[in-house]
Design a protein around this motif. Structure first.
Motif, PDB file in Angstrom:
ATOM      1  N   THR A  34       4.894   5.295  -0.011  1.00 23.06           N
ATOM      2  CA  THR A  34       3.827   5.621   0.916  1.00 23.06           C
ATOM      3  C   THR A  34       4.062   4.889   2.240  1.00 23.06           C
ATOM      4  O   THR A  34       4.817   3.908   2.305  1.00 23.06           O
ATOM      5  CB  THR A  34       2.460   5.185   0.362  1.00 23.06           C
ATOM      6  N   ALA A  35       3.399   5.334   3.289  1.00 21.71           N
ATOM      7  CA  ALA A  35       3.489   4.649   4.579  1.00 21.71           C
ATOM      8  C   ALA A  35       3.011   3.207   4.442  1.00 21.71           C
ATOM      9  O   ALA A  35       3.563   2.292   5.053  1.00 21.71           O
ATOM     10  CB  ALA A  35       2.668   5.397   5.630  1.00 21.71           C
ATOM     11  N   SER A  36       1.986   2.982   3.642  1.00 19.48           N
ATOM     12  CA  SER A  36       1.466   1.642   3.434  1.00 19.48           C
ATOM     13  C   SER A  36       2.506   0.743   2.770  1.00 19.48           C
ATOM     14  O   SER A  36       2.694  -0.415   3.170  1.00 19.48           O
ATOM     15  CB  SER A  36       0.202   1.694   2.572  1.00 19.48           C
ATOM     16  N   GLU A  37       3.191   1.262   1.752  1.00 20.54           N
ATOM     17  CA  GLU A  37       4.230   0.490   1.078  1.00 20.54           C
ATOM     18  C   GLU A  37       5.352   0.137   2.041  1.00 20.54           C
ATOM     19  O   GLU A  37       5.873  -0.985   2.038  1.00 20.54           O
ATOM     20  CB  GLU A  37       4.786   1.270  -0.113  1.00 20.54           C
ATOM     21  N   MET A  38       5.728   1.086   2.885  1.00 25.07           N
ATOM     22  CA  MET A  38       6.769   0.843   3.884  1.00 25.07           C
ATOM     23  C   MET A  38       6.369  -0.279   4.829  1.00 25.07           C
ATOM     24  O   MET A  38       7.122  -1.226   5.064  1.00 25.07           O
ATOM     25  CB  MET A  38       7.034   2.122   4.678  1.00 25.07           C
TER      26      MET A  38
END
Length: 361
Positions: free
Chosen positions: A291-295
């Protein structure tokens, strides 16, 4: 009668250690600078701050390693880039406080010393020290059979720098309305590799496969691109009085590192459309279904360092950094903090693989 035990028989080769010291002496000698007293071989290393030109200095120190990126270097039998990773992870942490790196020491530990690989690592350390303007004045090479698997090794680095007392960067004057300047990264740098390796192992991806983002290279070579050294440009901008704070984007990504230089009551808002997500991150995101958050909470996502500058000094700062060879752009701004999140990244449709507008806090 059974012959007695020997240190060599226990797995420690003193002669190999001596051979390594001799092999790296020319590389270390090439890093010498004003302030260094003596050379390699003593029990301790000396440095004269007055000879280095300081009047009222504060000492700034940092220590770090390369992490599990070393597992990829070992698997690929490519050891000539991780030395720069080690130096960069240390010196970049000094620069964010306005300090000049002065001298560096390294620690190389393995089960059994392989002189060729160790020399490649330490020569890389010396080259990065020279580029950073700091002297490689000492270190330790340890053989510890039984503690490390055969062929494995670990690295640690230690750097000491100095800054005049009235030039220390603290970020205390960062205020709403200031702008954020992003300095492009060279790749994944040296953080998040436990996740990188988990993706490769879980998806059956070989490091020997052709790089999905660089023609003529293997995946290992792409992943082993060394961490960028942010020394000359950032220090030049600081000495010109153009910067309020720097954040080195390391472990925990943009979301975790930028708040470390923000005063109470302030927040940072970044626009992902204002800088390019390097192809290696796009590949990692898709391969790992991240996810963008994980990135944003794991990787630098293309920004290895972020400068906080007053709006009226932004253009001058961009120019100084660009002239020093940095790829830079204005990526966001400082605002008043109104909620729990102190760093927010907003993105348009299509940014970082997302199909809709998204926000990462």
């Amino acid at each position: 009668m059974t012959s007695g035990y020997t240190y060599r028989g226990a797995g420690v080769d003193i002669e190999a250690g001596d051979a390594l010291v001799e092999a790296i002496k020319p590389a270390a000698k090439a890093t010498m600078r004003a302030g260094v007293m003596g050379g390699l071989g003593g029990f301790g290393a000396l440095f004269d701050l007055k000879a280095a030109g300081y009047n009222d200095p504060l000492l700034v120190s940092s220590t770090d390693g390369v992490g599990t990126k070393l597992k990829i270097a070992i698997a690929a039998n490519k050891h000539d880039t991780v030395g720069q990773d080690l130096v960069a992870m240390c010196v970049n942490d000094l620069v964010v406080q306005g300090a000049e790196p002065l001298f560096f020491l390294d620690y190389f530990a393995s089960s059994r010393l392989q002189v060729t690989a160790a020399a490649a690592v330490i020569e890389g350390i010396a080259k990065a020290c020279k580029e950073s303007g700091c002297a490689l004045i000492g270190g330790e090479t340890a053989e510890m059979p039984g503690l490390y698997a055969d062929g494995d090794y670990d690295l640690a680095g230690f750097v000491v720098g100095a800054v005049e007392r009235d030039k220390l960067l603290t970020g205390a004057d960062v205020a709403p309305g200031d702008l954020l300047i992003g300095l492009a990264s060279s790749g994944v740098h040296s953080n998040g590799f436990s996740l990188v390796r988990r993706i490769c192992d879980g998806e059956g991806i070989s490091y020997a496969m052709p790089s999905p983002v660089e023609e003529g290279k293997s995946l290992a070579e792409t992943l082993l691109t060394p961490t960028k050294l942010y020394v000359k440009g950032p220090l030049a901008a600081h000495r010109a009085g153009l910067v309020k704070a720097f954040a080195h984007i390391t472990g925990s990504g943009i979301i975790g590192n930028l708040p470390r230089v923000l005063p109470e009551g302030t927040a940072a808002e970044l626009d992902a459309a204002r800088w390019e997500l390097p192809p290696v991150f796009d590949w990692l995101q898709k391969a790992g279904r991240l996810t963008a958050s994980e990135m944003a909470n794991t990787f630098n996502c293309g920004l290895g360092m972020i400068a906080v500058v007053a709006r009226d000094k932004a253009e001058a700062c961009l120019r100084v950094l660009h002239e020093a060879g940095e790829t830079v752009s204005i990526v966001g701004r400082i605002t008043e903090r109104k909620g729990e999140a102190q760093t927010t990244i907003v993105g348009p449709a299509g940014a970082w693989g997302q199909e809709q507008m998204w926000v990462v806090s």
